[in-house]
Design an enzyme around this catalytic site. Sequence first.
Site, PDB file in Angstrom:
ATOM      1  N   GLU A 152     -35.352  28.805  46.401  1.00 23.81           N
ATOM      2  CA  GLU A 152     -34.816  28.078  45.244  1.00 23.81           C
ATOM      3  C   GLU A 152     -35.443  26.687  45.169  1.00 23.81           C
ATOM      4  OE1 GLU A 152     -33.507  27.931  42.470  1.00 23.81           O
ATOM      5  OE2 GLU A 152     -31.326  27.712  42.487  1.00 23.81           O
ATOM      6  N   ASP A 158     -27.790  21.823  43.903  1.00 24.55           N
ATOM      7  CA  ASP A 158     -27.044  20.674  43.399  1.00 24.55           C
ATOM      8  C   ASP A 158     -25.570  20.940  43.714  1.00 24.55           C
ATOM      9  OD1 ASP A 158     -26.287  18.460  41.904  1.00 24.55           O
ATOM     10  OD2 ASP A 158     -26.728  19.329  39.977  1.00 24.55           O
ATOM     11  N   LYS A 182     -29.419  18.320  47.083  1.00 25.45           N
ATOM     12  CA  LYS A 182     -28.611  17.146  46.677  1.00 25.45           C
ATOM     13  C   LYS A 182     -27.231  17.335  47.272  1.00 25.45           C
ATOM     14  CE  LYS A 182     -30.154  16.198  42.009  1.00 25.45           C
ATOM     15  NZ  LYS A 182     -29.713  16.278  40.607  1.00 25.45           N
ATOM     16  N   VAL A 221     -34.263  14.842  39.051  1.00 29.23           N
ATOM     17  CA  VAL A 221     -35.696  14.821  39.368  1.00 29.23           C
ATOM     18  C   VAL A 221     -36.446  15.893  38.589  1.00 29.23           C
ATOM     19  CG1 VAL A 221     -35.469  13.780  41.660  1.00 29.23           C
ATOM     20  CG2 VAL A 221     -35.298  16.269  41.424  1.00 29.23           C
TER      21      VAL A 221
HETATM   22  P1  5GP Z   1     -26.395  24.002  40.901  1.00 35.32           P
HETATM   23  O1  5GP Z   1     -25.875  25.337  40.456  1.00 35.32           O
HETATM   24  O2  5GP Z   1     -26.656  23.935  42.386  1.00 35.32           O
HETATM   25  O3  5GP Z   1     -25.531  22.888  40.432  1.00 35.32           O
HETATM   26  O4  5GP Z   1     -27.740  23.757  40.136  1.00 35.32           O
HETATM   27  C1  5GP Z   1     -28.887  24.409  40.465  1.00 35.32           C
HETATM   28  C2  5GP Z   1     -29.855  24.357  39.332  1.00 35.32           C
HETATM   29  O5  5GP Z   1     -29.685  23.201  38.520  1.00 35.32           O
HETATM   30  C3  5GP Z   1     -31.260  24.284  39.879  1.00 35.32           C
HETATM   31  O6  5GP Z   1     -31.808  25.559  40.078  1.00 35.32           O
HETATM   32  C4  5GP Z   1     -31.975  23.503  38.798  1.00 35.32           C
HETATM   33  O7  5GP Z   1     -32.435  24.398  37.812  1.00 35.32           O
HETATM   34  C5  5GP Z   1     -30.903  22.626  38.191  1.00 35.32           C
HETATM   35  N1  5GP Z   1     -30.936  21.258  38.730  1.00 35.32           N
HETATM   36  C6  5GP Z   1     -30.040  20.664  39.531  1.00 35.32           C
HETATM   37  N2  5GP Z   1     -30.377  19.391  39.809  1.00 35.32           N
HETATM   38  C7  5GP Z   1     -31.536  19.185  39.140  1.00 35.32           C
HETATM   39  C8  5GP Z   1     -32.429  18.062  39.067  1.00 35.32           C
HETATM   40  O8  5GP Z   1     -32.258  16.972  39.631  1.00 35.32           O
HETATM   41  N3  5GP Z   1     -33.542  18.254  38.301  1.00 35.32           N
HETATM   42  C9  5GP Z   1     -33.802  19.409  37.656  1.00 35.32           C
HETATM   43  N4  5GP Z   1     -34.926  19.466  36.942  1.00 35.32           N
HETATM   44  N5  5GP Z   1     -32.999  20.490  37.722  1.00 35.32           N
HETATM   45  C10 5GP Z   1     -31.876  20.371  38.464  1.00 35.32           C
END
Ligand code: 5GP
Length: 173
Positions: A95, A99, A127, A149
């Site tokens: 992955e 986040d 993160k 980012v």
């Molecule tokens: P989560 O489900 O862990 O909150 O988010 C995961 C997805 O969110 C990642 O696969 C990515 O596509 C997007 N994402 C989360 N943080 C960022 C970031 O700082 N930059 C970008 N470009 N995408 C992020």
Amino acid sequence: MVIGKPFLNVEQIQNRVKELAFNISADYQGKDILAVGILKGAFMFLPDLTRHIQVTMNIDFLIASSYVKTQTSGEVKIHADLREDVKGRHVLLVEDIVDTGLTLKYIRDMLLARNPASLKICAFLDKISRRKVDIKIDYAGFQIPDKYVVGYGLDYDNKFRNLPYISIFKEST
Ligand code: 5GP
């Protein structure tokens, strides 16, 4: 919109990716891997990583999305599923960034229900301060602060994925 100077430069990224590949190769000695890249974000990380892994592997891709602009929606949509059968395989999920962890948890649980022999997670960026669900990242490239980012596969509105480095994204007003 402003793209600043690299937060992680090409050399830092490539050195860390090689270290991850080295650790993965050591851990999977004698086993075949089914590497599963989560698209679109992992489209740059997965080839860089796998070219340095010295274990026999199959590679497959999932296309999933969970993010609308810079807000986590919490919903995961699978646009294209794997072609490989996961049952009895050593799955390595690859992955771009974790986040809240909601996306990976959803995909991990979906694949665990298909009875792999094992399932580990490799994420380029972590993160950790934003995590909402408990999910173990077996191989993390870099832990980063709570900043949005772009680059090295990561987008804003589907742009900037092609940058070879990671930059902090700032929306201009
Ligand atoms: P989560 O489900 O862990 O909150 O988010 C995961 C997805 O969110 C990642 O696969 C990515 O596509 C997007 N994402 C989360 N943080 C960022 C970031 O700082 N930059 C970008 N470009 N995408 C992020």
